[in-house]
Design a protein around this motif. Structure first.
Motif, PDB file in Angstrom:
ATOM      1  N   GLU A 253       0.843  -1.196   0.000  1.00 26.68           N
ATOM      2  CA  GLU A 253       0.000   0.000   0.000  1.00 26.68           C
ATOM      3  C   GLU A 253       0.874   1.240   0.000  1.00 26.68           C
ATOM      4  OE1 GLU A 253      -1.367   0.975   4.404  1.00 26.68           O
ATOM      5  OE2 GLU A 253      -1.907  -1.093   3.861  1.00 26.68           O
ATOM      6  N   PHE A 254       0.363   2.306  -0.557  1.00 28.24           N
ATOM      7  CA  PHE A 254       1.101   3.555  -0.654  1.00 28.24           C
ATOM      8  C   PHE A 254       1.082   4.281   0.690  1.00 28.24           C
ATOM      9  CE2 PHE A 254       1.183   8.154  -1.376  1.00 28.24           C
ATOM     10  CZ  PHE A 254       2.335   8.280  -2.135  1.00 28.24           C
ATOM     11  N   THR A 255       2.225   4.813   1.086  1.00 30.46           N
ATOM     12  CA  THR A 255       2.334   5.591   2.320  1.00 30.46           C
ATOM     13  C   THR A 255       2.520   7.059   1.970  1.00 30.46           C
ATOM     14  OG1 THR A 255       3.350   3.747   3.516  1.00 30.46           O
ATOM     15  CG2 THR A 255       3.670   5.957   4.421  1.00 30.46           C
ATOM     16  N   ARG A 256       1.619   7.887   2.440  1.00 27.52           N
ATOM     17  CA  ARG A 256       1.756   9.324   2.194  1.00 27.52           C
ATOM     18  C   ARG A 256       2.893   9.858   3.068  1.00 27.52           C
ATOM     19  NH1 ARG A 256      -1.283  12.784  -0.343  1.00 27.52           N
ATOM     20  NH2 ARG A 256      -3.007  11.287  -0.448  1.00 27.52           N
ATOM     21  N   PRO A 257       3.925  10.434   2.445  1.00 27.47           N
ATOM     22  CA  PRO A 257       5.086  10.879   3.222  1.00 27.47           C
ATOM     23  C   PRO A 257       4.828  12.196   3.945  1.00 27.47           C
ATOM     24  CG  PRO A 257       5.366  11.483   0.932  1.00 27.47           C
ATOM     25  CD  PRO A 257       4.086  10.686   1.001  1.00 27.47           C
TER      26      PRO A 257
END
Length: 238
Positions: A214-218
């Motif tokens: 899953e994509f992690t918002r930085p």
């Protein structure tokens, strides 16, 4: 609330893919091998095959593993499955180039922070990468030093122990990387502040890096190291 850039004491960096253009290096080497064999190599296809082979269960430490990877992907690319070509792919890591903005940006950042390398590469390769970047690092951690590879939390905990030995903590670190899988996701899980350098912002897919579950918002997001260096300088003078 995300900490301001002037509040950090350390910047930790992924090296291969964030500072060193390993995708460009791999494609260049495979295309050269293809020319010798009379085969036209599609660079993006090669990266997809590389990614699939690199993360096999029998993978070795990087970049030594490129010998095994080459022998695995060569038939798919129509290249000769000969060990000496795999050894060329591995040895060519010594000539991999930095992204055009990396060295200058690191030099600027080193005026404000202690720069710490965190690379899944072996020490022998890191020494070449560091030289290519102008030897900007205050400390470097490699797969040889940690006995593991990111995203294993154990790699990060060794870095935490190091900064703690200097009287600091992980809260004093901004972790900078391009890999969502190896760095951004796990750094978030470990409670670090992170900065995503989206090197492939103008390209589709994840290239040679494994796709995250899953994509992690930085916390911070830039498309180049130059942008990070400029933001740090602007924040310092705000």
């Amino acid at each position: 609330m995300t900490k301001g850039l002037p509040e950090f004491k350390y910047l930790t960096f992924d090296v291969v893919g964030t500072l060193i253009d390993f995708e460009g290096g791999l494609k260049t080497s495979l295309i050269e091998i293809g020319k010798q064999a009379g085969v036209e190599v599609d660079g993006e296809e090669a990266l997809t095959l590389y990614r699939q082979a690199r993360y096999a269960e029998d993978a070795e430490l990087f970049p030594d593993d490129l010998v095994r990877v080459y022998l695995a992907i060569a038939p798919e690319l129509g290249l000769p499955a000969e060990k000496h070509f795999g050894e060329k792919l591995r040895d060519d890591a010594r000539q991999w180039k930095a992204f055009p903005d990396s060295a200058a940006a690191l030099a600027r950042l080193a005026e404000r922070y202690k720069l710490v390398a965190m690379t899944n590469a072996r020490r022998w390769a890191f020494e070449y990468f560091s030289k290519e970047l102008g030897d900007p690092f205050y400390r470097g951690f490699t797969a040889d030093d940690t006995g593991t590879e990111k995203p294993d939390p154990a790699f990060f905990h060794q870095v935490f122990a190091f900064v703690e030995s200097e009287g600091a903590s992980k809260d004093d670190i901004l972790h900078v990387a391009q890999s969502q899988y190896h760095d951004i996701g796990i750094s978030r899980e470990l409670g670090m502040t992170n900065c995503w350098i989206q090197r492939r912002h103008a390209q589709k897919g994840y290239g040679g890096t494994i796709e995250p579950a899953e994509f992690t918002r930085p916390d911070y997001h830039f498309t180049s190291m130059a942008e990070l260096a400029a933001a740090a300088e602007e924040a310092a003078h705000a």
